[in-house]
Scaffold this motif. Structure first.
Motif, PDB file in Angstrom:
ATOM      1  N   LEU A   4       0.805  -1.091  -0.028  1.00 15.50           N
ATOM      2  CA  LEU A   4      -0.089   0.063   0.098  1.00 15.50           C
ATOM      3  C   LEU A   4       0.754   1.166  -0.007  1.00 15.50           C
ATOM      4  CD1 LEU A   4      -2.400  -1.033   2.671  1.00 15.50           C
ATOM      5  CD2 LEU A   4      -3.050  -0.925   0.224  1.00 15.50           C
TER       6      LEU A   4
ATOM      7  N   SER B 200      -3.274   5.885   0.279  1.00 16.73           N
ATOM      8  CA  SER B 200      -4.330   4.951   1.035  1.00 16.73           C
ATOM      9  C   SER B 200      -4.736   5.864   1.885  1.00 16.73           C
ATOM     10  CB  SER B 200      -3.439   3.677   1.505  1.00 16.73           C
ATOM     11  OG  SER B 200      -3.003   2.892   0.415  1.00 16.73           O
TER      12      SER B 200
ATOM     13  N   ARG C 202      -6.178  -2.814   3.103  1.00 15.15           N
ATOM     14  CA  ARG C 202      -6.797  -1.448   3.352  1.00 15.15           C
ATOM     15  C   ARG C 202      -6.715  -0.784   4.536  1.00 15.15           C
ATOM     16  NH1 ARG C 202     -12.747  -1.114   1.009  1.00 15.15           N
ATOM     17  NH2 ARG C 202     -12.284   1.119   1.463  1.00 15.15           N
TER      18      ARG C 202
END
Length: 174
Positions: free
Chosen positions: A60, A65, A159
């Motif tokens: 990420l 993000s 995430r």
């Protein structure tokens, strides 16, 4: 020694009508119920060492993000203690060090002795309630949950998610 025994301490009787002074901790005026009204875009996010490492493992991009999670501009902040901790980890974590030295990161100087990053982050968040703390460390999360009005960003399912953030600020709920 006889003198000590002869003079017994005389206790004063407390007046029940007298006003008693108690020390009550002051809560910051920025808190509305358990939520912090001082938080707003651009968000300042205090980043922990393990958050950078887990972001690399999950592939990420930190800043992108964070913006995807909060739907707003984010300024990742890194303290001298966290930077020192990453440098101590050595050659294996050179990618994390390169990410931490990114010019998009805001560098926060530390004035205290010692380089234990968790204590540094908790102390900074207690004094200034304008930060979101990004960490994966369970122990640090537990310590920060005790401080009212401080949201925590963490990684789950590849995430970023956030907990203890008001709905008005656009934080996603899962």
């Amino acid at each position: 020694k006889e003198k000590d025994r002869a003079k017994a301490p005389v206790k004063k009787k407390e007046d029940p009508s007298a006003i008693k002074e108690r020390e009550v901790p002051q809560h910051p005026s920025c808190l509305f119920f358990q939520y912090n009204t001082q938080l707003g875009p651009p968000y300042h996010i205090l980043v922990d060492t393990n958050f950078i490492n887990f972001s690399i493992k999950a592939k990420l991009d930190l800043v992108q993000s964070m913006m995807d999670c909060l739907y707003a501009k984010c300024i990742p902040c890194i303290t001298d203690c966290v930077m020192g901790e990453i440098e101590k980890l050595g050659q294996k974590y050179r990618v994390a060090l390169r990410i931490a030295k990114d010019p998009r990161f805001e560098r926060l100087p530390c004035m205290h002795k010692g380089t234990y990053a968790d204590d540094c982050l908790v102390q900074r968040v207690t004094q200034h309630k304008c930060y979101i703390v990004a960490t994966v460390d369970k122990e640090l999360k537990r310590r920060i949950r005790k401080i009212p009005g401080v949201p925590i960003m963490y990684i789950s399912r590849h995430r970023y998610n956030i907990e203890r953030m008001p709905d008005d600020y656009g934080a996603p709920r899962f």
